[in-house]
Write a protein that holds these residues in place. Structure first.
Motif, PDB file in Angstrom:
ATOM      1  N   UNK A 192       1.677   5.212   8.267  1.00  0.00           N
ATOM      2  CA  UNK A 192       1.553   4.516   6.995  1.00  0.00           C
ATOM      3  C   UNK A 192       1.383   3.035   7.273  1.00  0.00           C
ATOM      4  N   UNK A 193       0.364   2.457   6.660  1.00  0.00           N
ATOM      5  CA  UNK A 193       0.133   1.035   6.842  1.00  0.00           C
ATOM      6  C   UNK A 193       1.203   0.256   6.099  1.00  0.00           C
ATOM      7  N   UNK A 194       1.705  -0.765   6.748  1.00  0.00           N
ATOM      8  CA  UNK A 194       2.717  -1.610   6.131  1.00  0.00           C
ATOM      9  C   UNK A 194       2.045  -2.488   5.078  1.00  0.00           C
ATOM     10  N   UNK A 195       2.671  -2.536   3.920  1.00  0.00           N
ATOM     11  CA  UNK A 195       2.116  -3.342   2.850  1.00  0.00           C
ATOM     12  C   UNK A 195       2.552  -4.791   3.063  1.00  0.00           C
ATOM     13  N   UNK A 196       1.570  -5.687   3.069  1.00  0.00           N
ATOM     14  CA  UNK A 196       1.867  -7.097   3.274  1.00  0.00           C
ATOM     15  C   UNK A 196       2.047  -7.779   1.928  1.00  0.00           C
ATOM     16  N   UNK A 197       3.151  -8.482   1.791  1.00  0.00           N
ATOM     17  CA  UNK A 197       3.370  -9.269   0.589  1.00  0.00           C
ATOM     18  C   UNK A 197       2.705 -10.627   0.715  1.00  0.00           C
ATOM     19  N   UNK A 198       2.752 -11.172   1.909  1.00  0.00           N
ATOM     20  CA  UNK A 198       2.187 -12.499   2.148  1.00  0.00           C
ATOM     21  C   UNK A 198       0.959 -12.312   3.038  1.00  0.00           C
ATOM     22  N   UNK A 199      -0.184 -12.801   2.622  1.00  0.00           N
ATOM     23  CA  UNK A 199      -1.419 -12.655   3.382  1.00  0.00           C
ATOM     24  C   UNK A 199      -1.666 -13.933   4.160  1.00  0.00           C
ATOM     25  N   UNK A 200      -1.800 -13.781   5.470  1.00  0.00           N
ATOM     26  CA  UNK A 200      -2.069 -14.932   6.330  1.00  0.00           C
ATOM     27  C   UNK A 200      -3.563 -15.206   6.358  1.00  0.00           C
TER      28      UNK A 200
END
Length: 58
Positions: free
Chosen positions: A42-50
């Motif tokens: 499962x891909x980790x959901x990113x809250x903050x996009x770099x």
């Protein structure tokens, strides 16, 4: 003692065929397992996009 080369030849051919079939089946199973392991996460959901992150897909 007389050696029956016909029987030895048939047995040798059967052994070679068995080895080839086993190797082919093993390669198919290896591919299936590799695909399963590569795609079963499962891909980790990113809250903050770099901004520097090139793989910032959702």
């Amino acid at each position: 003692m007389d050696v029956n080369w016909n029987i030895i030849g048939v047995v040798a051919i059967l052994v070679v065929v068995l080895v080839v079939l086993t190797i082919r089946k093993n390669l198919k199973e290896k591919k299936k397992l590799e695909n399963l392991l590569n795609n079963d996460f499962k891909k980790a959901k990113k809250d903050r996009i770099d901004a520097d992150d090139s793989a910032n897909e959702k």
